[in-house]
Design a protein around this motif. Sequence first.
Motif, mmCIF file in Angstrom:
data_model
loop_
_atom_site.group_PDB
_atom_site.id
_atom_site.type_symbol
_atom_site.label_atom_id
_atom_site.label_comp_id
_atom_site.label_asym_id
_atom_site.label_seq_id
_atom_site.Cartn_x
_atom_site.Cartn_y
_atom_site.Cartn_z
ATOM 1 N N PHE A 82 0.833 -1.206 0.000
ATOM 2 C CA PHE A 82 0.000 0.000 0.000
ATOM 3 C C PHE A 82 0.870 1.260 0.000
ATOM 4 O O PHE A 82 0.632 2.200 -0.767
ATOM 5 N N GLN A 83 1.884 1.283 0.839
ATOM 6 C CA GLN A 83 2.791 2.431 0.887
ATOM 7 C C GLN A 83 3.460 2.658 -0.466
ATOM 8 O O GLN A 83 3.574 3.795 -0.939
ATOM 9 N N VAL A 99 -7.305 13.351 9.740
ATOM 10 C CA VAL A 99 -6.671 12.049 9.554
ATOM 11 C C VAL A 99 -6.394 11.384 10.896
ATOM 12 O O VAL A 99 -6.604 10.181 11.070
ATOM 13 N N ASN A 100 -5.963 12.157 11.871
ATOM 14 C CA ASN A 100 -5.654 11.598 13.192
ATOM 15 C C ASN A 100 -6.914 11.181 13.942
ATOM 16 O O ASN A 100 -6.842 10.348 14.857
ATOM 17 N N PRO A 144 3.831 8.149 7.863
ATOM 18 C CA PRO A 144 4.661 9.346 8.031
ATOM 19 C C PRO A 144 6.110 9.004 8.386
ATOM 20 O O PRO A 144 6.371 8.143 9.231
ATOM 21 N N LEU A 145 7.031 9.677 7.709
ATOM 22 C CA LEU A 145 8.461 9.509 7.953
ATOM 23 C C LEU A 145 9.114 10.862 8.144
ATOM 24 O O LEU A 145 8.635 11.881 7.633
ATOM 25 N N GLU A 172 5.454 14.818 -0.121
ATOM 26 C CA GLU A 172 4.376 15.463 -0.861
ATOM 27 C C GLU A 172 3.388 14.438 -1.436
ATOM 28 O O GLU A 172 2.515 14.788 -2.211
ATOM 29 N N THR A 173 3.526 13.187 -1.035
ATOM 30 C CA THR A 173 2.647 12.140 -1.551
ATOM 31 C C THR A 173 1.676 11.651 -0.481
ATOM 32 O O THR A 173 1.827 11.952 0.712
ATOM 33 N N ALA A 174 0.708 10.853 -0.924
ATOM 34 C CA ALA A 174 -0.251 10.261 0.017
ATOM 35 C C ALA A 174 0.418 9.273 0.959
ATOM 36 O O ALA A 174 -0.122 8.968 2.026
ATOM 37 N N ALA A 175 1.596 8.769 0.588
ATOM 38 C CA ALA A 175 2.306 7.839 1.473
ATOM 39 C C ALA A 175 2.656 8.495 2.802
ATOM 40 O O ALA A 175 2.632 7.847 3.853
#
Length: 566
Positions: free
Chosen positions: A56-57, A523-524, A440-441, A432-435
Motif C-alpha cells: 500500500f505504501q 486524519v488523526n 509518516p516519515l 508530498e505524496t499520500a504515502a
Amino acid sequence: MRGILNVVQKICANAWCKTPFEITEDDLSFYDKISPIFGDRKYGIPPPTHCPDCRFQRRMIWRREHALKSRTCSNCNKPIISIHTTDTQYPVYCLPCWWSDNFDPLSYGKDIDLNRSFITQFGALLKSVPQITMMNDNGVGSENCEYCQDFAFGKNCYLITGAWELQDCYYCDGNCLKSRHLFDCYSVHYSELVYDSLASQHLYRCIHLNHCENCNNCSFGIDLKGCQDCLGCIGLRQKHFYIFNQQYSETEYRQKVTSFRLDSKEGMKYFNDQFEKWALSFPRKYAHLVNCENCIGDDLFNCKDVLGFLEDGAEYCKFIVHGDAPKNSYDVSQTGRPEWCYEGATPDNSYMTHFTTWCWKDKNVLYSDNCHSCEHLFGCIALKRKQYCILNKQYSQDEYGRLVSKIIERMSSDGEWGEFFPVELSPYCYNETAAQEYFPLQKEQVIQRGLQWRDEDPHLYKAQTVTVPDTIRDVPDVITEDLHACETCKRNFRILPQELSFYRNMSIPVPLTCYECRYMERVNRRNPRKLWKRHCMKCQKQIETSYAPERPEIVYCEECYLKEVY
C-alpha cells in the motif's frame, strides 16, 4: 473471507519492514486467475514479496494530491495549477493540451532492449513523456474547480481531492460526493452545510461529526443516527435536544448551547477538549460494517467477501483502500469499479489491469501510467485509445505477444515481474505524496531509504498581518485580505470570502490553522488502515479491529455494542 486453507507464512522483503504476513490458498488462486496468457503459455504472477502495508505504501508514493504548484504548460505556455513542480524532468501539459489529438504520445516510443532491465527502460520513458497537470475535468464536466485533484462533475469547489458531484465545497478529501457546502470534511455523502466531519452521510447543518447518519443541527457527535439538535453525544438513535447523552427541554437545550459559546475560538476549544475526554468513557464498535457479508476491515458499506477500508459495493476483494464497487481485485487503492485488477493506484473502470497508476477504462494493460481506454499495453505512458503498444511503440498483435513474453521472462530473471513500480522510480518527493499521510516519515528516514524529500519554501512563512477576533460575530470582511500564519506549522494561508460567509452562516470561529494541518487533524481522528487482533472488552470475544490494543478507547464487538445503544 472465502477460505484460508494452506496458509503460507512469509517475511516482508522490504529491508525497512521484515514483518511476517500470510498468503492463503485463495490468494494463490487469485494470482493464477489474473495471470496473462500469451500464445499457449500462462505467465503466472507470483505471490507478493512485500507485506500488505508495504504494498500500500509503495502505491501511495505515486499519488501526489495536496501539494499543488503554479507553473506554465510546457506546450502552450499558459499559467496552470499542477501536482507537478517546475523542476520535473518531464514536460507537463494543461488539460486541453494533454487531451488534444494534437498530442501524440507514440512519438516518444522506444524500442525494447531485452538485454536491459525493463523497469530501467520504463523509468527513462517516464522522464520524457508529457504528464497531465492534474486529474480533473475542469472546463468539461466541472466548472470553476481547477484547484481540485482526482475530481469530477463539480461546481465552485476548491482544494478537493478524490471526490465528485460536489458544489460550493472546500478543503475536502476521502471520497466526498453528491453534497453542497462542505468545508473540511472527509468521506461525507449526500449532505449540506457540514463542517469538519468524517465518514457520515445525509447531514444538514452539522459540525464535528464522526460516523453519523440522517442528522440535523448536531455538533460534536459519534455514531448518531436520526438525531436532531444534539451536542456532544455518542451512540444515540432518533433523539432530540440531548447534550452529553442527557435529555433537555428545547428551552433548556438552547440556553445551555448558547452558554458554551461555540461561536468563539475559546468556547470551541474548551468544548472539544471536554468532549474528547468524555468520549473515552463510552464504548466504540470494533468496526463500521454496514450491510456487509463476510467482511473484515473498517468503513465498509454494501460489501461481500472483502478485506479493506473505506469501500462501498466491493465484492471478493482483499487489501483494498478507498474505492467504489471494485470486484475480484487485490491491492487496488483510490479507485472505482475495477474488475480482476491487481496492484494499481486508481485503475478506474478497468479490467485485468495490473501494476498501473491512473489507468482508466483499460483492458489487459500491464506496467503502465496514465493510459485511458486502451487494450493490451505493456510499459506505456499517456496513451489514449491504443492497442498492442510497448514503451509507447506500436506493434502488431502477434509481435506484441511475442515481445511481451520475452519481456516477462527477462523481468522474472531480474526479480521485477509481479512487483509494483519501485519506490525510487516515483517522480514525487515522499513528503508530498499520500504515502506520508498513511506512513509518516522524518526527512532523515526518507533520505536513508533513497527517496526524495522537498524542504518547505521559506517564502511561505511570513508574519501574520491580522489579529483574529475570538468570535465570528466580530470578524470583519477585510480579514479575507490579510495574511494568516498557521498556529501549528507557521505556514501562511488566507481566508477566502466564501469561507467567511460559511463560518458566519454556521456561527463557528475562523480557523487558526492552515488547510494541511486541519486535514491532518481529521486524519488523526480517523482510525488507521490497519487491523489488530484483540478481544471485546466486555465479552472477551476475539475481534479484528482498526483500534490498536494500546489505544485508550473501550472497544466492543458488534453484539455488545448494540446492547449499549439500543
